[in-house]
Motif scaffolding. Sequence first.
Motif, short mmCIF file in Angstrom:
data_model
loop_
_atom_site.label_atom_id
_atom_site.label_comp_id
_atom_site.label_asym_id
_atom_site.label_seq_id
_atom_site.Cartn_x
_atom_site.Cartn_y
_atom_site.Cartn_z
N ASN A 194 40.65 28.67 -70.01
CA ASN A 194 39.54 27.61 -69.76
C ASN A 194 38.32 28.20 -69.03
O ASN A 194 38.46 28.64 -68.02
N LYS A 195 37.03 27.84 -69.75
CA LYS A 195 35.86 28.13 -69.22
C LYS A 195 35.34 27.17 -68.03
O LYS A 195 35.74 25.99 -68.26
N VAL A 196 34.61 27.59 -67.22
CA VAL A 196 34.14 26.79 -66.20
C VAL A 196 32.82 25.88 -66.91
O VAL A 196 32.06 26.64 -67.42
N VAL A 211 33.81 26.61 -53.12
CA VAL A 211 33.13 25.86 -54.26
C VAL A 211 34.22 25.19 -55.07
O VAL A 211 35.25 25.92 -55.56
N LYS A 212 33.84 24.09 -55.82
CA LYS A 212 34.86 23.40 -56.52
C LYS A 212 34.40 23.42 -57.76
O LYS A 212 33.27 23.13 -58.48
N TYR A 213 35.23 24.34 -58.71
CA TYR A 213 34.96 24.24 -60.22
C TYR A 213 35.83 23.20 -61.12
O TYR A 213 36.79 23.13 -60.69
N THR A 225 40.29 19.94 -65.70
CA THR A 225 41.01 20.23 -64.51
C THR A 225 39.81 20.86 -63.49
O THR A 225 38.89 21.34 -63.72
N ILE A 226 40.23 20.54 -62.09
CA ILE A 226 39.40 21.19 -61.11
C ILE A 226 40.29 21.96 -60.07
O ILE A 226 41.28 21.61 -59.81
N PHE A 253 35.12 39.80 -59.11
CA PHE A 253 35.35 38.65 -60.24
C PHE A 253 34.19 37.86 -60.18
O PHE A 253 33.56 37.30 -59.21
N THR A 254 33.79 37.56 -61.32
CA THR A 254 32.79 36.58 -61.72
C THR A 254 33.47 35.55 -62.73
O THR A 254 33.92 35.86 -63.78
N PRO A 255 33.27 34.18 -62.31
CA PRO A 255 33.80 33.30 -63.45
C PRO A 255 33.21 33.21 -64.63
O PRO A 255 32.11 33.52 -64.72
N ILE A 256 33.97 32.85 -65.65
CA ILE A 256 33.39 32.75 -67.02
C ILE A 256 33.14 31.35 -67.17
O ILE A 256 33.94 30.34 -67.30
N TRP A 257 31.82 31.10 -67.70
CA TRP A 257 31.19 29.91 -67.99
C TRP A 257 31.11 29.45 -69.36
O TRP A 257 31.16 30.72 -70.30
#
Length: 69
Positions: free
Chosen positions: A15-17, A39-41, A47-48, A62-66
Amino acid sequence: MTPNMKNFIAKNIINKVVEAYHVTESDHPIKRMSESVGVKYRFDDGTIQTISKEDAKSAPKFTPIWKLD
């Protein structure tokens, strides 16, 4: 790596941000960066998950995937 960060990374593979914002210790959006404890994603499935500074430091590369579309 913290357990919370491991869970975030595993979830982010599927699941992407779609939204993220800094939060205070009482889980409210910040007014100043000095208030941030993490940080809240929000993911594309609705989902959060909140990532603390400690969580983020445990996986520095790590870098979140958007979801960009």
